[in-house]
Write an enzyme that holds these catalytic residues in place. Structure first.
Site, PDB file in Angstrom:
ATOM      1  N   ARG A 306       3.768 -19.392  11.425  1.00 60.42           N
ATOM      2  CA  ARG A 306       4.828 -18.399  11.642  1.00 60.42           C
ATOM      3  C   ARG A 306       5.794 -18.284  10.458  1.00 60.42           C
ATOM      4  O   ARG A 306       6.933 -17.863  10.616  1.00 60.42           O
ATOM      5  CB  ARG A 306       5.597 -18.680  12.937  1.00 60.42           C
ATOM      6  N   LYS A 328       6.666  -6.332   0.789  1.00 59.40           N
ATOM      7  CA  LYS A 328       5.645  -5.665   1.593  1.00 59.40           C
ATOM      8  C   LYS A 328       4.319  -6.396   1.397  1.00 59.40           C
ATOM      9  O   LYS A 328       3.844  -6.541   0.269  1.00 59.40           O
ATOM     10  CB  LYS A 328       5.520  -4.199   1.196  1.00 59.40           C
ATOM     11  N   GLU A 370       3.045   3.318 -11.827  1.00 61.84           N
ATOM     12  CA  GLU A 370       4.221   2.917 -11.066  1.00 61.84           C
ATOM     13  C   GLU A 370       5.481   2.948 -11.929  1.00 61.84           C
ATOM     14  O   GLU A 370       6.573   3.209 -11.428  1.00 61.84           O
ATOM     15  CB  GLU A 370       4.008   1.514 -10.480  1.00 61.84           C
ATOM     16  N   LYS A 412      13.594  -0.776  -8.284  1.00 65.86           N
ATOM     17  CA  LYS A 412      13.016  -1.134  -6.984  1.00 65.86           C
ATOM     18  C   LYS A 412      13.904  -2.118  -6.244  1.00 65.86           C
ATOM     19  O   LYS A 412      14.081  -2.011  -5.025  1.00 65.86           O
ATOM     20  CB  LYS A 412      11.606  -1.715  -7.156  1.00 65.86           C
ATOM     21  N   GLU A 422      12.072  -0.179   4.951  1.00 66.54           N
ATOM     22  CA  GLU A 422      11.592   1.192   4.845  1.00 66.54           C
ATOM     23  C   GLU A 422      11.999   2.040   6.043  1.00 66.54           C
ATOM     24  O   GLU A 422      11.208   2.768   6.622  1.00 66.54           O
ATOM     25  CB  GLU A 422      10.060   1.214   4.670  1.00 66.54           C
ATOM     26  N   ARG A 426      13.815   3.681   1.273  1.00 68.42           N
ATOM     27  CA  ARG A 426      12.734   2.990   0.571  1.00 68.42           C
ATOM     28  C   ARG A 426      11.450   3.805   0.526  1.00 68.42           C
ATOM     29  O   ARG A 426      10.613   3.611  -0.363  1.00 68.42           O
ATOM     30  CB  ARG A 426      12.482   1.627   1.226  1.00 68.42           C
ATOM     31  N   ASN A 430       7.216   5.723  -2.360  1.00 70.34           N
ATOM     32  CA  ASN A 430       5.844   6.146  -2.106  1.00 70.34           C
ATOM     33  C   ASN A 430       5.536   7.507  -2.736  1.00 70.34           C
ATOM     34  O   ASN A 430       4.586   8.173  -2.328  1.00 70.34           O
ATOM     35  CB  ASN A 430       5.578   6.204  -0.597  1.00 70.34           C
ATOM     36  N   HIS A 433       1.990   8.530  -3.302  1.00 75.60           N
ATOM     37  CA  HIS A 433       1.138   7.624  -2.532  1.00 75.60           C
ATOM     38  C   HIS A 433       0.449   8.297  -1.343  1.00 75.60           C
ATOM     39  O   HIS A 433      -0.627   7.858  -0.936  1.00 75.60           O
ATOM     40  CB  HIS A 433       1.948   6.426  -2.039  1.00 75.60           C
ATOM     41  N   HIS A 437      -3.226   7.394  -1.465  1.00 78.66           N
ATOM     42  CA  HIS A 437      -3.900   6.612  -0.432  1.00 78.66           C
ATOM     43  C   HIS A 437      -5.078   7.388   0.162  1.00 78.66           C
ATOM     44  O   HIS A 437      -6.111   6.795   0.515  1.00 78.66           O
ATOM     45  CB  HIS A 437      -2.910   6.241   0.672  1.00 78.66           C
ATOM     46  N   HIS A 450      -5.871   1.543  -7.663  1.00 81.26           N
ATOM     47  CA  HIS A 450      -4.711   2.034  -6.919  1.00 81.26           C
ATOM     48  C   HIS A 450      -3.798   2.871  -7.812  1.00 81.26           C
ATOM     49  O   HIS A 450      -3.352   3.966  -7.431  1.00 81.26           O
ATOM     50  CB  HIS A 450      -3.928   0.854  -6.328  1.00 81.26           C
TER      51      HIS A 450
END
Length: 546
Positions: A306, A328, A370, A412, A422, A426, A430, A433, A437, A450
């Site tokens: 955990r 993330k 990026e 960032k 997010e 935030r 993206n 993206h 994606h 990517h």
């Protein structure tokens, strides 16, 4: 206030064999009363005059380390004397960190208010430009220990040729380093300010083989290094040796390389190793590699028992400027990229620029996507700099790469500070993206890198922004040209319009079945919005391969 000036100053003076003086303590010694009492009886204006008098006297002395009060820069003469007579080090701390450090301190009269945070925000707006004006060196404090901060100051002073620091005091000359390893240099320490989850980003060279540096950043006796078959032959041996030299127990997990390996099977290999070696909650996971390794290691750390500590050690440009920062983590699913994961912050990010020298050109270009993104959505001046310095970046010029990484991380980190999970802001990170994606999922993970997909996605997002009247044709063309100059594709694959729409509907930003896009309005600013389907289809028809 609360940045650690007195503590760091005293330790620095000891290192340099100098006398330490705190201007506030000097004022109290001269008046015989405390600072709060001076404020209460005489008022702030009188205190500031006393402070200016003391600084005028102290800056005429030699061989001292002086810690000033946070408001000393308000006096123009004091600023001039400090800058001309000494070397000024600005210890910068986030407001949340300052609140944490000062919440029990009754000797700060300016914070005796119903809303200390608001007061600090006002002080920062007033003073930050003056700190920048007077400072020769800026050091991000974050949560590093005093010894680490002092070392950062010493290294920075020597690097900038601001002060002759004895070789024995520099990180690059520590005897614990391997004689065959190049000297390490900590260029910058940047803080991601998230309260108790805050952490530093260290940017420098030859950091992976510096046992002293690694020991200061990696806690716990047992470490598990997660890497892949491409990175392991290059850097795993040196990292293992440095960790063992620092007294760490090391377990290594080498995973298959590739975006297509970012899945449940690979994640289980990490858990298998943790359980087989009886790793407990004090074990620290180290992500040595690019974004895939960073995302999977972070997700494993969030779930094992955990939650166990982990440190990001990104070795690609893309991961150094983006995926290693912000917490993330996750894995891909056949129906969607990064749809299974968690927000889980690292203890530290160690960005060793030396590792970029072995990076293939295609991977470097993927990282530049990026970098371009950060300029496009937030900092138009940075976008201008990227355009002007693309040749140096692609040539792996260390100075250009350092600036690109630092500014990207600053951007960032500031966005993550404001919106860690997010919830709104935030999502602007993206940009490109949603289209990107879809390209990755539609072609199959691993067909395009990517960053290649994001680069093409930014061209498509710029086209859509232009169709909606958010940016002009010149801005759209600039984005396409800089993406192309970075060595990235600008023409999208033909997946079929229905397939494109289907893939874009599987996106974490979407709400109520509506596709949300990050668009530019204008260049240097971003908006999150839905768009008319006819506009979206027009962009697809314009940007896909015929």
């Amino acid at each position: 206030m609360g940045s650690g000036k007195t503590t760091v100053g005293r330790a620095l003076a000891k290192k340099l064999n100098k006398r330490f003086i705190d201007s506030d303590h000097e004022i109290e010694a001269r008046t015989g009363v405390s600072i709060p009492v001076i404020f209460e009886i005489e008022g702030e204006a009188s205190f500031r005059q006393r402070e200016a008098d003391v600084i005028r006297d102290l800056t005429s002395q030699e061989n001292i380390v002086l810690a000033t009060g946070g408001g000393a820069v308000l006096n123009a003469e004091s600023r001039k004397l400090l800058h001309e007579r000494g070397t000024v080090i600005y210890l910068r701390a986030g407001i949340h960190s300052i609140l944490q450090r000062t919440r029990h301190d009754k000797n700060r009269p300016l914070l005796r208010t119903a809303d200390p945070r608001k007061k600090l925000e006002e002080l920062e707006a007033q003073r930050a430009p003056l700190y920048q004006e007077v400072a020769h060196v800026t050091i991000e404090t974050g949560r590093p220990n005093v010894q680490f901060l002092v070392q950062s100051v010493l290294d920075k002073l020597a690097q900038e040729n601001l002060y002759h620091v004895p070789d024995a005091l520099l990180t690059a000359n520590k005897t614990a380093m391997s004689a065959t390893s190049p000297p390490s240099t900590i260029g910058t320490i940047l803080n991601v300010d998230l309260g108790e989850r805050s952490y530093p980003i260290a940017i420098g060279t030859a950091l992976l083989s510096d046992s002293d540096f690694l020991s200061s950043r990696i806690k716990g006796k047992k470490t598990v290094v997660v890497t892949n078959t491409v990175v392991a032959p290059l850097y795993l041996g040196a990292l293992e040796a440095a960790l063992r030299s620092a007294g760490k127990e090391v377990v290594s997990v080498v995973l298959p390389d590739g975006e297509e390996q970012k899945n449940w099977t690979s994640l289980m290999l990490i858990f298998d190793a943790l359980l087989a070696h009886k790793c407990d909650r004090q074990t620290t996971l180290l992500a040595l590699g690019g974004g895939v390794i960073g995302d999977m290691t972070g997700f494993a750390a969030s779930a094992y028992m955990r939650g166990v500590p982990f440190v990001q050690i990104p070795t690609t440009l893309l991961s150094q400027v983006d995926s290693s920062v912000g917490g993330k983590t996750g894995i891909n699913h056949p129906l969607g990229k990064n749809m299974i994961g968690a927000f889980y912050q690292p203890q530290a990010v160690i960005a060793d620029i030396s590792s970029l020298q072995t990076l293939p050109d295609a991977e470097l270009s993927a990282g530049l996507a990026e970098v371009i993104k950060h300029g496009a959505i937030i900092d138009a001046a940075f976008f201008d700099w990227i355009e002007a310095n693309m040749s140096a970046l692609r040539a792996k010029d260390p100075k250009a790469l350092t600036h690109a990484i630092l500014r990207s991380c600053e951007i960032k980190a500031d966005v993550v500070r404001q919106d860690e999970r997010e919830g709104g802001l935030r999502a602007i990170l993206n940009f490109g993206h949603t289209f990107g994606h879809a390209i990755e999922s539609g072609l199959g993970y691993g067909k395009w890198l990517h960053g290649e997909a994001v680069g093409c996605g930014m061209v498509m997002a710029a086209d859509l922004s232009c169709r909606l009247g958010y940016i002009d044709y010149v801005s759209k063309t600039r984005i396409k040209q800089v993406v192309e100059a970075a060595g990235l594709p600008t023409v999208a694959p033909d997946l079929g319009e229905e397939r494109w729409l289907e893939l874009m509907e599987v996106d974490k930003k979407n709400e109520g079945g509506k596709i949300k896009f990050i668009l530019l309005r204008p260049l240097g600013q971003a908006v999150i919005t839905t768009v008319p389907q006819e506009m979206l289809l027009a962009t697809l028809r314009s940007c896909i391969a015929n």
